[in-house]
Every structure is written in C-alpha cells, then in structure tokens.
Design an enzyme around this catalytic site. Structure first.
Site, PDB file in Angstrom:
ATOM      1  N   CYS A   3     -84.612  88.018  -3.353  1.00  0.00           N
ATOM      2  CA  CYS A   3     -84.643  89.333  -4.007  1.00  0.00           C
ATOM      3  C   CYS A   3     -85.881  90.064  -3.488  1.00  0.00           C
ATOM      4  O   CYS A   3     -86.717  89.451  -2.806  1.00  0.00           O
ATOM      5  CB  CYS A   3     -84.727  89.111  -5.513  1.00  0.00           C
ATOM      6  SG  CYS A   3     -84.460  90.556  -6.560  1.00  0.00           S
ATOM      7  N   LYS A  26     -83.415  78.627 -14.982  1.00  0.00           N
ATOM      8  CA  LYS A  26     -83.701  79.522 -13.856  1.00  0.00           C
ATOM      9  C   LYS A  26     -85.213  79.637 -13.705  1.00  0.00           C
ATOM     10  O   LYS A  26     -85.933  79.764 -14.700  1.00  0.00           O
ATOM     11  CB  LYS A  26     -83.081  80.894 -14.120  1.00  0.00           C
ATOM     12  CG  LYS A  26     -83.324  81.893 -13.007  1.00  0.00           C
ATOM     13  CD  LYS A  26     -82.740  83.262 -13.371  1.00  0.00           C
ATOM     14  CE  LYS A  26     -83.376  84.364 -12.556  1.00  0.00           C
ATOM     15  NZ  LYS A  26     -83.074  85.703 -13.101  1.00  0.00           N
ATOM     16  N   HIS A  48     -80.824  92.030  -9.242  1.00  0.00           N
ATOM     17  CA  HIS A  48     -79.763  91.042  -9.456  1.00  0.00           C
ATOM     18  C   HIS A  48     -80.348  89.716  -9.946  1.00  0.00           C
ATOM     19  O   HIS A  48     -81.558  89.546  -9.983  1.00  0.00           O
ATOM     20  CB  HIS A  48     -78.945  90.837  -8.177  1.00  0.00           C
ATOM     21  CG  HIS A  48     -79.758  90.368  -7.006  1.00  0.00           C
ATOM     22  ND1 HIS A  48     -80.575  91.205  -6.306  1.00  0.00           N
ATOM     23  CD2 HIS A  48     -79.877  89.143  -6.436  1.00  0.00           C
ATOM     24  CE1 HIS A  48     -81.159  90.517  -5.331  1.00  0.00           C
ATOM     25  NE2 HIS A  48     -80.760  89.260  -5.397  1.00  0.00           N
ATOM     26  N   LYS A  61     -88.064  95.444 -17.544  1.00  0.00           N
ATOM     27  CA  LYS A  61     -88.101  95.582 -19.001  1.00  0.00           C
ATOM     28  C   LYS A  61     -88.413  97.013 -19.426  1.00  0.00           C
ATOM     29  O   LYS A  61     -88.061  97.449 -20.516  1.00  0.00           O
ATOM     30  CB  LYS A  61     -89.128  94.609 -19.591  1.00  0.00           C
ATOM     31  CG  LYS A  61     -90.555  94.908 -19.152  1.00  0.00           C
ATOM     32  CD  LYS A  61     -91.572  93.921 -19.697  1.00  0.00           C
ATOM     33  CE  LYS A  61     -91.609  92.608 -18.955  1.00  0.00           C
ATOM     34  NZ  LYS A  61     -91.962  92.696 -17.511  1.00  0.00           N
ATOM     35  N   THR A  82     -80.821  87.800 -15.229  1.00  0.00           N
ATOM     36  CA  THR A  82     -81.753  87.888 -16.359  1.00  0.00           C
ATOM     37  C   THR A  82     -83.116  88.465 -15.968  1.00  0.00           C
ATOM     38  O   THR A  82     -83.591  88.255 -14.839  1.00  0.00           O
ATOM     39  CB  THR A  82     -81.990  86.481 -16.953  1.00  0.00           C
ATOM     40  OG1 THR A  82     -82.207  85.561 -15.869  1.00  0.00           O
ATOM     41  CG2 THR A  82     -80.829  86.019 -17.805  1.00  0.00           C
ATOM     42  N   ARG A  83     -83.753  89.163 -16.915  1.00  0.00           N
ATOM     43  CA  ARG A  83     -85.129  89.629 -16.782  1.00  0.00           C
ATOM     44  C   ARG A  83     -85.840  89.381 -18.111  1.00  0.00           C
ATOM     45  O   ARG A  83     -85.262  89.605 -19.180  1.00  0.00           O
ATOM     46  CB  ARG A  83     -85.192  91.134 -16.470  1.00  0.00           C
ATOM     47  CG  ARG A  83     -84.633  91.536 -15.094  1.00  0.00           C
ATOM     48  CD  ARG A  83     -85.510  91.030 -13.971  1.00  0.00           C
ATOM     49  NE  ARG A  83     -85.086  91.455 -12.647  1.00  0.00           N
ATOM     50  CZ  ARG A  83     -84.253  90.787 -11.849  1.00  0.00           C
ATOM     51  NH1 ARG A  83     -83.720  89.652 -12.254  1.00  0.00           N
ATOM     52  NH2 ARG A  83     -83.954  91.240 -10.645  1.00  0.00           N
ATOM     53  N   HIS A  91     -93.869  84.205  -9.202  1.00  0.00           N
ATOM     54  CA  HIS A  91     -94.227  85.624  -9.260  1.00  0.00           C
ATOM     55  C   HIS A  91     -95.238  86.020  -8.183  1.00  0.00           C
ATOM     56  O   HIS A  91     -95.129  87.085  -7.590  1.00  0.00           O
ATOM     57  CB  HIS A  91     -94.768  85.950 -10.658  1.00  0.00           C
ATOM     58  CG  HIS A  91     -95.219  87.359 -10.825  1.00  0.00           C
ATOM     59  ND1 HIS A  91     -94.332  88.428 -10.784  1.00  0.00           N
ATOM     60  CD2 HIS A  91     -96.446  87.896 -11.007  1.00  0.00           C
ATOM     61  CE1 HIS A  91     -95.013  89.555 -10.933  1.00  0.00           C
ATOM     62  NE2 HIS A  91     -96.286  89.260 -11.070  1.00  0.00           N
TER      63      HIS A  91
HETATM   64  C1  LIG Z   1     -86.510  87.871  -8.629  1.00  0.00           C
HETATM   65  C2  LIG Z   1     -87.014  88.974  -9.510  1.00  0.00           C
HETATM   66  C3  LIG Z   1     -87.375  88.682 -10.829  1.00  0.00           C
HETATM   67  C4  LIG Z   1     -87.864  89.682 -11.649  1.00  0.00           C
HETATM   68  N1  LIG Z   1     -88.157  89.374 -12.965  1.00  0.00           N
HETATM   69  C5  LIG Z   1     -88.523  90.375 -13.801  1.00  0.00           C
HETATM   70  C6  LIG Z   1     -88.683  90.105 -15.179  1.00  0.00           C
HETATM   71  O1  LIG Z   1     -88.486  88.960 -15.642  1.00  0.00           O
HETATM   72  N2  LIG Z   1     -89.018  91.139 -15.994  1.00  0.00           N
HETATM   73  C7  LIG Z   1     -89.197  92.396 -15.536  1.00  0.00           C
HETATM   74  O2  LIG Z   1     -89.509  93.291 -16.322  1.00  0.00           O
HETATM   75  N3  LIG Z   1     -89.037  92.682 -14.221  1.00  0.00           N
HETATM   76  C8  LIG Z   1     -88.707  91.713 -13.354  1.00  0.00           C
HETATM   77  N4  LIG Z   1     -88.494  91.976 -12.043  1.00  0.00           N
HETATM   78  C9  LIG Z   1     -88.795  93.315 -11.522  1.00  0.00           C
HETATM   79  C10 LIG Z   1     -87.696  94.323 -11.742  1.00  0.00           C
HETATM   80  O3  LIG Z   1     -86.420  93.757 -11.536  1.00  0.00           O
HETATM   81  C11 LIG Z   1     -87.949  95.505 -10.804  1.00  0.00           C
HETATM   82  O4  LIG Z   1     -89.265  95.993 -11.066  1.00  0.00           O
HETATM   83  C12 LIG Z   1     -86.961  96.633 -11.027  1.00  0.00           C
HETATM   84  O5  LIG Z   1     -85.630  96.168 -10.909  1.00  0.00           O
HETATM   85  C13 LIG Z   1     -87.227  97.723  -9.989  1.00  0.00           C
HETATM   86  O6  LIG Z   1     -86.335  98.800 -10.231  1.00  0.00           O
HETATM   87  P1  LIG Z   1     -86.139  99.952  -9.143  1.00  0.00           P
HETATM   88  O7  LIG Z   1     -85.250 100.957  -9.793  1.00  0.00           O
HETATM   89  O8  LIG Z   1     -87.472 100.373  -8.632  1.00  0.00           O
HETATM   90  O9  LIG Z   1     -85.384  99.234  -7.923  1.00  0.00           O
HETATM   91  P2  LIG Z   1     -83.827  98.874  -7.783  1.00  0.00           P
HETATM   92  O10 LIG Z   1     -83.258  98.457  -9.089  1.00  0.00           O
HETATM   93  O11 LIG Z   1     -83.713  97.967  -6.631  1.00  0.00           O
HETATM   94  O12 LIG Z   1     -83.161 100.279  -7.434  1.00  0.00           O
HETATM   95  C14 LIG Z   1     -83.446 100.992  -6.258  1.00  0.00           C
HETATM   96  C15 LIG Z   1     -82.142 101.613  -5.804  1.00  0.00           C
HETATM   97  O13 LIG Z   1     -82.419 102.587  -4.792  1.00  0.00           O
HETATM   98  C16 LIG Z   1     -81.371 102.536  -3.855  1.00  0.00           C
HETATM   99  N5  LIG Z   1     -81.863 103.148  -2.619  1.00  0.00           N
HETATM  100  C17 LIG Z   1     -82.951 102.784  -1.902  1.00  0.00           C
HETATM  101  N6  LIG Z   1     -83.128 103.601  -0.828  1.00  0.00           N
HETATM  102  C18 LIG Z   1     -82.130 104.499  -0.878  1.00  0.00           C
HETATM  103  C19 LIG Z   1     -81.781 105.595  -0.043  1.00  0.00           C
HETATM  104  N7  LIG Z   1     -82.493 105.909   1.040  1.00  0.00           N
HETATM  105  N8  LIG Z   1     -80.680 106.307  -0.374  1.00  0.00           N
HETATM  106  C20 LIG Z   1     -79.940 106.005  -1.484  1.00  0.00           C
HETATM  107  N9  LIG Z   1     -80.247 104.968  -2.294  1.00  0.00           N
HETATM  108  C21 LIG Z   1     -81.317 104.238  -2.014  1.00  0.00           C
HETATM  109  C22 LIG Z   1     -81.073 101.040  -3.744  1.00  0.00           C
HETATM  110  O14 LIG Z   1     -79.793 100.809  -3.195  1.00  0.00           O
HETATM  111  C23 LIG Z   1     -81.197 100.604  -5.179  1.00  0.00           C
HETATM  112  O15 LIG Z   1     -79.944 100.624  -5.854  1.00  0.00           O
HETATM  113  C24 LIG Z   1     -88.011  90.996 -11.171  1.00  0.00           C
HETATM  114  C25 LIG Z   1     -87.647  91.293  -9.842  1.00  0.00           C
HETATM  115  C26 LIG Z   1     -87.132  90.301  -9.026  1.00  0.00           C
HETATM  116  C27 LIG Z   1     -86.746  90.650  -7.619  1.00  0.00           C
END
Ligand SMILES: Cc1cc2nc3c(=O)[nH]c(=O)nc-3n(C[C@H](O)[C@H](O)[C@H](O)COP(=O)(O)OP(=O)(O)OC[C@H]3O[C@@H](n4cnc5c(N)ncnc54)[C@H](O)[C@@H]3O)c2cc1C
Length: 372
Positions: free
Chosen positions: A308, A261, A44, A341, A47-48, A265
């Site tokens: 986050c 914003k 959330h 990304k 932006t990324r 990191h």
């Molecule tokens: C503040 C912040 C800034 C960032 N800035 C950047 C950036 O500028 N550029 C960039 O490339 N990346 C950035 N990132 C990193 C990037 O957002 C994350 O690496 C990416 O979103 C991770 O994706 P994910 O699918 O692993 O996790 P998520 O998108 O969190 O998805 C995981 C999902 O699994 C679900 N889940 C977990 N456990 C269970 C379960 N037991 N049963 C069912 N569902 C479950 C959760 O509800 C969630 O929906 C940033 C992250 C943050 C927090």
C-alpha cells in the site's frame, strides 16, 4: 463543462468532500484515475484504526472527535455498520512520546483510558507477550473503521446528492485562475473552485502548476496471520499500536475470523506512485514475523501480505490549506499513514473552506507555510 467544484482524487478525503459539497447544493465533479475504492492508493486492506487519545499530539483530538461524530452520522445515513468498537491499546515505554501524548490527550479532553503494566496487560489479554519495560494504555471507546465500506458509503451519498463521478480518468494538468482548467487524458473540465485530494500523486499533480509540496509516496506492507480465535477474535482482543525503541507496529484483532492483521508504521522506501509496487516479499514477511512471534506468540502461519502507499510529510502532520495565491484551490495531502480516521472530518473541513473561506476546526498545524 463548468462545475462549481472539481475534486481531483475521489479516495478517502475526496469522496467525503464530494458528499458535503453536493449536499450543500454545489455542482460537483469528482475525478479519479481509478474506480474508488480501489487497491492502487492508500485506502485498501479492510480496516483502519480510529483512536481519540492521540499519540501524535493533543492538537489532533478535537479534529478526531469531530471525525468520530461524523462516522456515527454516516452509519445512520447509510444504515450500515462501519465502526467496530474493539478498543485500541497503545503500548510503549512510559517515557515514549506516543504514550506521553496518549495520556496527555486523555487527560486534557477527559477521554476514557485505562493504563496497565506489562504484566497486567498480559493478564487482561493472554494472547499478548510484553517485555516488562513496556506499559499499555487502553482506550475502550476507540476501534476500527471498515475503510472501503466508508468510501462506498460517501460515494453512495455523494451521487444521491447530485455529484458526478468520473472514474478511470487521470488528471494530467491543472491550470489555476478565476476559472480553473483541468485536463485529463480524455476531456477538459472547468471549475470555479478546485480541491486536490490526490493522495500519493499529490506532489506530481501540483508540479503541473509549478507548486512543490514535500509529500513523499512511500511503499508500505501489511499481512494477515492465522489466529487462535479464543485469544485473538475482536470480542476479546483489541486493535493496537506498539512503539519500540526503533520501530512502530500496529494491528487488528481477528475480525469475522480473517486472522490477525499486522503492519509496520515507520520506515518504508520512497516510490514513484506510477510504478507498480514491489510485491510483498521475504524481507517483509520476516520483519512482520519476528514482531508477531515476540508479541503475539500464539499466532498461526502467515496467510498473505499486501502492499500500500503512505504519503509522508517531513513532520508527519497533514497538509490542509489553500494553495498560496489561489483562494479557489484547496489541497488536502500528506496524511502520513494516519489520515483515514479523519477523512469524514476532512471532507467537512474542505467543504467549509470552499463555502465559507474558513473552517470551524483549527487548521494552523496543517498549513503549507510551515515548510518554508
Ligand atoms: C497500510 C496502511 C495502513 C493504514 N492504517 C491507518 C490506520 O489504521 N488509521 C488511519 O487513520 N489511517 C491509516 N492509514 C492512512 C490512511 O489510509 C491514508 O492517510 C488515507 O487513506 C489517505 O487518503 P487520501 O485521500 O489522501 O488518499 P487515497 O485514499 O489514496 O485517495 C487518493 C485518490 O486520488 C486519486 N488520484 C491520484 N492522482 C490522480 C490524478 N492525477 N487524477 C485523478 N485521480 C487521481 C487516486 O486514484 C485515489 O483514488 C493507513 C494507510 C495504509 C497504506
């Protein structure tokens, strides 16, 4: 019910994988503990940053270039603007590893990159104040992804391609086998193949299969500040990453007038992903304020801050791999604060791994075995 593929975690990575596998004709179930996009995980905050001259290492460049192509394809498919080409400026000491990697990536892959002294950078972006020891490498073709809109777009396409999305249904346990058994609070599901894309919950979920991965959920904060639009609007000011001797900050121009914003990191405290995060507090505010005061002194007041979760690996590289001894289970986790990304390309890679047993991308750096 038996599915071809169950995807546990329909967030950044899982939703994209759900689309590619459904499109390939698989019967797919996406399971999520919440209703993505949501504010409980890592995706959330509007932006990324997406950048191609990669400060974390040249080996990421082919992967992020593919991701860029897939974001463009996604924009065409949903007829929506998901990427804003604001440019991204990487700032640091000329000898810092991120600046060295940015330059090496650009050179190796022939990417547009303009490097400036601190003084030149301040002339180009008058909203910026830099000490003379820093340099600025600007990537004009890089920019910003609308994070929640990207996930919504993959959700729409996955559902249209026939995927089933079960929300607010947390997976409690997984039992591996030729048929994988997945137990949620409400229901038991079976799958021929399984993807675990559970973000900050990946470690606890895999522990239900007696598998340990070194992924640490970490509390992060970010905030918006009032901005002088003449200096900081996205038409004239880029997204940025600034590496200092003992810290790394990143941020975004004022897009649609929302203000600057900014986030930090490096650092952050390890957390239990099931506990509510300590809200944005005075210490978080002071840290971001002292940074913005120095580097973007013409900013205005803090508007608000948020929290986050990052999912950190010890080397800050991703994990994308089959689970040991399970050729029908793939995990994608530990995106260490720089994964969004890539999520379009991660979705494609996960579908390739399940459909073909291998991927066109070189996934060697992301193997689980590197931690043994
Ligand atoms: C503040 C912040 C800034 C960032 N800035 C950047 C950036 O500028 N550029 C960039 O490339 N990346 C950035 N990132 C990193 C990037 O957002 C994350 O690496 C990416 O979103 C991770 O994706 P994910 O699918 O692993 O996790 P998520 O998108 O969190 O998805 C995981 C999902 O699994 C679900 N889940 C977990 N456990 C269970 C379960 N037991 N049963 C069912 N569902 C479950 C959760 O509800 C969630 O929906 C940033 C992250 C943050 C927090």
């Amino acid at each position: 019910m038996l599915y071809d593929v169950v995807i546990v975690g329909a967030g950044s990575m899982g939703m994209a994988a759900g689309y590619y596998l459904s499109k390939a004709g698989k019967k797919v179930l996406l399971l999520d503990a919440f209703n993505p996009p949501h504010e409980e995980g890592s995706h959330h905050g509007d932006t990324r940053i997406i950048r191609f001259a990669y400060g974390e290492g040249t080996s990421y460049v082919p992967f992020v270039k593919r991701a860029g192509e897939l974001w463009q394809a996604l924009e065409r498919l949903v007829d929506e603007r998901l990427f804003l080409q604001t440019g991204v400026v990487n700032i640091g000491e000329p000898t810092s590893s991120s600046i060295q990697n940015v330059k090496a990536s650009a050179q190796l892959y022939d990417l547009a990159l303009d490097c400036y002294s601190a003084e030149e950078a301040m002339n180009k972006w008058p909203g910026l104040a830099l000490p003379a020891n820093l340099v600025a490498c600007f990537e004009p073709t890089a920019g910003v992804l609308r994070v929640e809109a990207c996930i919504q777009a993959y959700k729409k396409l996955a559902l249209a391609a026939g995927a089933t999305l079960q929300t607010n249904d947390k997976v409690l346990a997984i039992q591996a086998g030729d048929i994988v058994h997945i137990q949620t609070a409400n229901t038991a599901y079976q799958a021929k193949q399984l993807i675990v894309t559970a973000g900050a919950w990946a470690t606890e979920l895999l522990a239900t299969m007696n598998i340990t991965i070194p992924v640490t959920p970490t509390r992060k904060t970010f905030a918006w500040f009032e901005a002088d639009e003449q200096l900081y609007r996205d038409a004239v000011f880029p997204a940025y990453g600034i590496e200092l001797a003992d810290s790394f900050y990143y941020g975004f121009p004022s897009i649609d007038g929302v203000g600057l914003k900014l986030g930090r990191h490096d650092g952050g405290e390890a957390v239990d992903p099931n506990e509510p995060l300590r809200p944005f507090d005075d210490e978080d505010r002071e840290d971001l304020q002292q940074f913005i005061q120095q580097f973007m002194p013409q900013h205005g007041a803090l508007k608000y801050g948020k929290t986050c979760k990052y999912s950190m690996t010890p080397d800050e590289d991703f994990i994308i791999d089959f689970l040991p001894n399970h050729c029908n289970i793939v995990i994608a986790a530990g995106f260490s604060g720089h994964g969004f990304k890539f999520s379009s390309a991660v979705g494609e890679v996960l579908s390739e791994l399940l459909l073909d047993g291998t991927s066109k991308q070189d996934l060697t750096p992301f193997k689980l075995s590197r931690f043994r």
